[in-house]
Motif scaffolding. Structure first.
Motif, mmCIF file in Angstrom:
data_model
loop_
_atom_site.group_PDB
_atom_site.id
_atom_site.type_symbol
_atom_site.label_atom_id
_atom_site.label_comp_id
_atom_site.label_asym_id
_atom_site.label_seq_id
_atom_site.Cartn_x
_atom_site.Cartn_y
_atom_site.Cartn_z
ATOM 1 N N LYS A 91 -8.508 -4.476 29.691
ATOM 2 C CA LYS A 91 -7.905 -3.272 29.138
ATOM 3 C C LYS A 91 -8.907 -2.126 29.149
ATOM 4 O O LYS A 91 -10.085 -2.319 28.835
ATOM 5 C CB LYS A 91 -7.434 -3.530 27.706
ATOM 6 C CG LYS A 91 -6.290 -4.532 27.619
ATOM 7 C CD LYS A 91 -5.841 -4.723 26.182
ATOM 8 C CE LYS A 91 -4.678 -5.699 26.105
ATOM 9 N NZ LYS A 91 -4.228 -5.903 24.707
ATOM 10 N N MET A 124 -11.539 -0.549 17.970
ATOM 11 C CA MET A 124 -10.156 -0.915 18.266
ATOM 12 C C MET A 124 -9.210 -0.252 17.274
ATOM 13 O O MET A 124 -9.562 -0.073 16.101
ATOM 14 C CB MET A 124 -9.968 -2.427 18.220
ATOM 15 C CG MET A 124 -10.744 -3.198 19.278
ATOM 16 S SD MET A 124 -10.246 -4.936 19.378
ATOM 17 C CE MET A 124 -10.720 -5.507 17.750
ATOM 18 N N ARG A 144 1.691 4.318 12.659
ATOM 19 C CA ARG A 144 1.141 3.013 13.040
ATOM 20 C C ARG A 144 0.552 2.264 11.845
ATOM 21 O O ARG A 144 0.371 1.047 11.905
ATOM 22 C CB ARG A 144 0.061 3.184 14.113
ATOM 23 C CG ARG A 144 0.573 3.714 15.441
ATOM 24 C CD ARG A 144 -0.548 3.742 16.455
ATOM 25 N NE ARG A 144 -0.106 4.240 17.743
ATOM 26 C CZ ARG A 144 -0.117 5.509 18.092
ATOM 27 N NH1 ARG A 144 -0.577 6.418 17.230
ATOM 28 N NH2 ARG A 144 0.300 5.905 19.280
ATOM 29 N N ALA A 184 -10.408 1.218 27.683
ATOM 30 C CA ALA A 184 -10.462 1.940 26.410
ATOM 31 C C ALA A 184 -10.096 3.398 26.617
ATOM 32 O O ALA A 184 -10.551 4.033 27.576
ATOM 33 C CB ALA A 184 -11.860 1.823 25.809
ATOM 34 N N ASP A 213 -5.091 -0.904 16.304
ATOM 35 C CA ASP A 213 -3.932 -1.771 16.552
ATOM 36 C C ASP A 213 -4.236 -2.819 17.615
ATOM 37 O O ASP A 213 -3.368 -3.168 18.432
ATOM 38 C CB ASP A 213 -2.712 -0.940 16.972
ATOM 39 C CG ASP A 213 -2.232 -0.013 15.886
ATOM 40 O OD1 ASP A 213 -2.488 -0.308 14.712
ATOM 41 O OD2 ASP A 213 -1.601 1.015 16.212
ATOM 42 N N GLU A 269 -6.072 -2.550 20.211
ATOM 43 C CA GLU A 269 -6.336 -1.984 21.534
ATOM 44 C C GLU A 269 -7.704 -1.305 21.539
ATOM 45 O O GLU A 269 -8.060 -0.610 20.582
ATOM 46 C CB GLU A 269 -5.253 -0.967 21.920
ATOM 47 C CG GLU A 269 -3.849 -1.544 21.974
ATOM 48 C CD GLU A 269 -3.676 -2.559 23.092
ATOM 49 O OE1 GLU A 269 -4.397 -2.442 24.113
ATOM 50 O OE2 GLU A 269 -2.842 -3.480 22.941
ATOM 51 N N PRO A 270 -8.490 -1.487 22.625
ATOM 52 C CA PRO A 270 -9.827 -0.878 22.677
ATOM 53 C C PRO A 270 -9.763 0.640 22.798
ATOM 54 O O PRO A 270 -8.920 1.180 23.519
ATOM 55 C CB PRO A 270 -10.444 -1.502 23.933
ATOM 56 C CG PRO A 270 -9.278 -1.864 24.795
ATOM 57 C CD PRO A 270 -8.174 -2.250 23.845
ATOM 58 N N VAL A 271 -10.636 1.323 22.067
ATOM 59 C CA VAL A 271 -10.701 2.787 22.134
ATOM 60 C C VAL A 271 -12.161 3.224 22.169
ATOM 61 O O VAL A 271 -13.065 2.476 21.782
ATOM 62 C CB VAL A 271 -9.996 3.449 20.924
ATOM 63 C CG1 VAL A 271 -8.530 3.085 20.872
ATOM 64 C CG2 VAL A 271 -10.686 3.084 19.610
#
Length: 287
Positions: A20, A71, A258, A22, A73, A75-77
């Protein structure tokens, strides 16, 4: 025949395939993120010298370098300084709606959304406030669903003044459910929409992930729920000021839809649709 594994097992980039990517997210105040390496979860409190400070639900603060390793939720950021965030694309409100370019508040509609208490109203304002101002919808609080019948008797809803009502702990057999069923059996049901979430209090509509916990604590029967929550978190709970401060800490963990449970999101959206639905012409009108 297609070779789903590729022709060269030693080709460059094999480690990155399927990983994934970011995305850049501005590290704005109150944004809740998780640190990928150790699971520390907290809200952004400040940015200084290329570092971001996070505060968890217990008030513990830690500094981390801006960039990858966070992260949201799951998901990588990559956290970036808000001033460096891209300004392109359509801006979204905290509720996930596309922001209106000219978002000045409209004149308030006669219809209203009613919630049980101040905390409910503040949570709705934080997430849906931009949308409600554009639509001209006012949110009022009742200080308890017990007072709903009295309000309806004093100012009954009608075709051009509908009430959408959000109720806490609306589950089979609860006191709140009995009150709602009695009101809906009355003469004003056609201009009322009463919905609710299953939680004891709106505090619990904030997801555990946003709070940085696995689950909300279980409070024994006979213990005031908010007092029990504060004590479980190690927060003061001796006065109403302590409870108010606890709510501010919880509310600070909410930055967008969220961070809220789906069972609340759907109900609020339903009420907004109900009170903003165009008024149908009365039978025989225009003839």
């Amino acid at each position: 025949m297609d070779d789903r594994y590729g022709s060269d097992v030693l080709a460059a980039g094999w480690r990155e395939r399927g990983a994934k990517v970011a995305v850049d997210v501005p590290a704005e105040r109150d944004l809740v993120v998780e640190v990928a390496v150790d699971g520390f979860c907290g809200a952004v409190t400040r940015i200084e010298s290329g570092q971001v400070e996070l505060e968890d639900y217990k008030g513990r603060r830690r500094l981390f370098p801006l960039g990858a390793g966070f992260m949201i939720d799951g998901e990588p950021v990559r956290l970036v300084h808000p001033s460096k965030a891209s300004g392109g694309g359509s801006r979204r409100t905290a509720s996930g709606s596309f922001a209106v370019a000219d978002s000045r508040a409209r004149t308030a509609l006669p219809s209203r959304i009613l919630v049980e208490g101040r905390h409910d109203a503040e949570l709705v304002e934080k997430v849906w406030g931009d949308d409600l101002r554009v639509e001209g919808v006012v949110v009022e609080y009742l200080q308890g669903v017990d007072l709903l019948e009295e309000l309806i008797a004093e100012a009954p809803p009608r075709r051009d003044r509908r009430y959408g009502v959000l109720v806490d702990h609306l589950v089979p057999g609860s006191k709140e459910t009995r009150i709602v069923e009695q009101i809906l059996r009355g003469p004003h049901g056609a201009h009322l929409r009463i919905v609710g979430h299953p939680y004891i209090d709106v505090w619990q509509c904030v997801t555990p992930a946003a709070m940085g916990i696995r689950a909300w604590p279980q409070i024994p029967r006979g213990t005031d729920w908010k007092t029990g929550i504060c004590r479980a978190f190690g927060w003061p709970a001796d006065s109403q000021a302590d409870i108010a401060h606890a709510w501010k800490r919880i509310l600070s963990r909410v930055s967008s839809y969220r961070d809220l449970e789906p069972s609340l999101l759907g109900r609020v959206e339903e009420l907004i649709d109900f009170v903003t639905e165009p008024i149908a012409a009365a039978p025989g009108a225009g003839r």
